[in-house]
Motif scaffolding. Structure first.
Motif, short mmCIF file in Angstrom:
data_model
loop_
_atom_site.label_atom_id
_atom_site.label_comp_id
_atom_site.label_asym_id
_atom_site.label_seq_id
_atom_site.Cartn_x
_atom_site.Cartn_y
_atom_site.Cartn_z
N ARG A 31 1.06 -1.23 0.07
CA ARG A 31 0.02 0.15 0.14
C ARG A 31 0.89 1.27 -0.08
NH1 ARG A 31 -4.81 -0.97 4.57
NH2 ARG A 31 -5.28 1.24 3.93
N PRO A 32 0.31 2.38 -0.71
CA PRO A 32 1.17 3.60 -0.52
C PRO A 32 1.23 4.15 1.14
CG PRO A 32 -1.10 3.87 -1.40
CD PRO A 32 -0.98 2.59 -1.37
N VAL A 33 2.40 4.44 1.57
CA VAL A 33 2.42 4.85 2.64
C VAL A 33 2.92 6.28 3.15
CG1 VAL A 33 4.17 4.23 4.87
CG2 VAL A 33 3.14 2.47 3.39
N THR A 34 2.53 7.04 4.17
CA THR A 34 2.99 8.12 4.47
C THR A 34 3.40 8.02 5.70
OG1 THR A 34 1.46 9.73 2.92
CG2 THR A 34 2.53 10.58 5.12
N VAL A 35 4.64 8.34 6.17
CA VAL A 35 5.15 8.38 7.23
C VAL A 35 5.43 9.74 8.25
CG1 VAL A 35 7.41 7.75 8.68
CG2 VAL A 35 6.93 6.58 6.70
N ILE A 36 4.76 9.89 9.54
CA ILE A 36 4.60 11.23 10.21
C ILE A 36 5.85 10.82 11.22
CG2 ILE A 36 3.23 12.51 11.53
CD1 ILE A 36 1.00 11.28 10.22
N MET A 37 6.85 11.71 11.12
CA MET A 37 7.72 11.68 12.32
C MET A 37 7.64 12.57 13.30
SD MET A 37 11.27 11.34 10.01
CE MET A 37 10.70 12.74 8.89
N ALA A 38 6.91 12.32 14.48
CA ALA A 38 6.72 13.29 15.56
C ALA A 38 7.95 13.55 16.26
CB ALA A 38 5.45 12.80 16.50
N ASP A 39 8.65 14.68 15.96
CA ASP A 39 9.92 14.86 16.57
C ASP A 39 9.94 15.44 17.86
OD1 ASP A 39 13.00 14.56 15.83
OD2 ASP A 39 12.59 16.75 16.47
N ALA A 50 15.83 12.82 6.61
CA ALA A 50 14.84 11.82 6.10
C ALA A 50 13.74 12.46 5.05
CB ALA A 50 14.22 11.55 7.29
N VAL A 51 13.40 13.81 5.47
CA VAL A 51 12.35 14.43 4.79
C VAL A 51 13.11 14.68 3.33
CG1 VAL A 51 10.94 16.67 4.41
CG2 VAL A 51 11.07 15.49 6.62
N GLU A 52 14.27 15.07 3.13
CA GLU A 52 14.78 15.34 1.87
C GLU A 52 14.99 14.06 1.22
OE1 GLU A 52 15.78 18.22 0.46
OE2 GLU A 52 14.95 19.31 2.39
N ARG A 53 15.18 12.84 1.75
CA ARG A 53 15.37 11.65 1.06
C ARG A 53 14.25 10.92 0.81
NH1 ARG A 53 20.08 7.15 3.16
NH2 ARG A 53 19.84 5.81 1.13
N TYR A 54 13.35 11.05 1.55
CA TYR A 54 12.38 10.22 1.37
C TYR A 54 11.01 11.01 1.00
CZ TYR A 54 14.86 6.17 3.18
OH TYR A 54 15.88 5.50 3.45
N PRO A 55 10.34 10.80 0.05
CA PRO A 55 9.35 12.02 -0.25
C PRO A 55 7.98 11.55 0.46
CG PRO A 55 10.24 10.87 -2.45
CD PRO A 55 10.81 10.35 -1.35
N ASN A 56 7.93 10.51 1.01
CA ASN A 56 6.70 10.03 1.81
C ASN A 56 6.76 10.41 3.16
OD1 ASN A 56 8.53 7.94 2.33
ND2 ASN A 56 6.87 6.40 2.39
N ALA A 57 7.90 11.03 3.76
CA ALA A 57 8.08 11.44 4.96
C ALA A 57 7.62 12.63 5.15
CB ALA A 57 9.32 11.16 5.47
N ARG A 58 7.01 13.02 6.39
CA ARG A 58 6.37 14.27 7.02
C ARG A 58 7.27 14.44 8.32
NH1 ARG A 58 5.61 13.79 2.48
NH2 ARG A 58 3.72 13.43 1.29
#
Length: 292
Positions: A31-39, A50-58
């Motif tokens: 499935r398409p995945v969006t990753v939310i990094m709660a920092d 990670a945001v720069e390298r992975y388009p699906n990372a927020r």
């Protein structure tokens, strides 16, 4: 609702773990995945990379080190996950995903319509199985595990509590490790997510208990596997974290025995946990000095 799946992780200077987490995620589901990094205040730059390298990372900045459960709750609220999705994943950033692991959890969710949380088989770095599916801690079982476990690891109370002598099988359990969970959004919303009084430790035990009290199940799915490196943040200050563990344990136990007639029991919990905390903290500090 779309097929998009949200994966929420909490970052606190996760180092190289985060890249392995994100890279292996591609093998965990179709499935398409969006990753939310709660920092929670990383200072190593890895979430930004990670945001720069992975388009699906927020990247969602929590504003401070608010703890694990509070950070998850903030991400769920910010993205409306409990109302716009059927399921979402919660995982530590030091998890590496096994092939098809998330899809296997999703398939199990169909088999268990009352599963509020589903957890995979978790392996330690040495390949051994971590006992991530456990009974809820009763006074005797949990108490004896806490008291004698450090000096007698093979004691029968610990074995029963951790269910470590059982062969891995798909089943309902008392609670699951919060290091990797597939959450049913309706269940998460019903119990209002993680209890934010827990800064670290016991928030997953509390979550599993409250799910069960609300009529949901915690389901162990050993066909799905992940590897958990463990300790990328908790290892920074072992003494502080050991003290936090004992404080969280008291919060959990005191909540389950809140009445006036339970006051002597709460006093006994506080006294025993306080003594044990001082003992293990001193031992930890002594060991660290010996390594220095």
């Amino acid at each position: 609702m779309s097929d998009e799946l949200y994966v929420v992780t909490v970052t606190y200077s996760p180092g190289p773990h985060l890249d392995r987490f994100l890279a292996s995620l591609a093998h965990a589901t179709d499935r398409p995945v969006t990753v939310i990094m709660a920092d929670n205040g990383s200072d190593d730059g890895t979430p930004e990379e990670a945001v720069e390298r992975y388009p699906n990372a927020r990247l969602l900045r929590t504003g401070a080190n608010v703890g694990y459960g509070s950070a998850i709750n903030k991400a769920v609220a910010e993205y409306g996950l409990s109302s716009t999705t059927d399921m979402f994943v919660v995982a530590n950033p030091d998890v590496q995903w096994g092939p098809g692991s998330i899809d296997l959890l999703l398939e199990a969710a169909d088999r268990w319509p009352r599963a509020g949380a589903l957890g995979p088989l978790i392996r330690d770095p040495d390949g051994s199985i971590y006992p991530s599916a456990r009974h809820l801690p009763s006074i005797i079982r949990g108490g004896m595990h806490a008291v004698v476990g450090p000096i007698w690891p093979s004691n029968p109370w610990t074995a029963v509590y951790r269910q470590e002598r059982e062969d891995p099988s798909e089943r309902a359990v008392g609670w699951l490790s919060g290091s990797c969970l597939l959450m049913r959004s309706a269940a998460y919303a019903e119990i209002a997510g993680f209890d934010e009084r827990y800064f670290m430790y016991m928030e997953d035990v509390d979550l599993g208990d409250r799910l069960g009290r609300a009529g949901w199940q915690n389901v162990y799915v050993p066909s799905a596997e992940v590897l958990h490196a463990k300790g990328h943040s908790t290892g920074r200050d072992p003494a502080r974290n050991l003290a936090a563990h004992h404080a969280s344990t008291y919060t959990f136990l005191a909540d389950r025995y809140p009445k006036r007639r339970h006051a002597p029991l709460r006093w006994a919990f506080r006294t025993a946990l306080g003594a044990r905390s001082r003992l293990v903290v001193r031992s930890s500090m002594k060991a660290r000095r010996g390594q220095g």
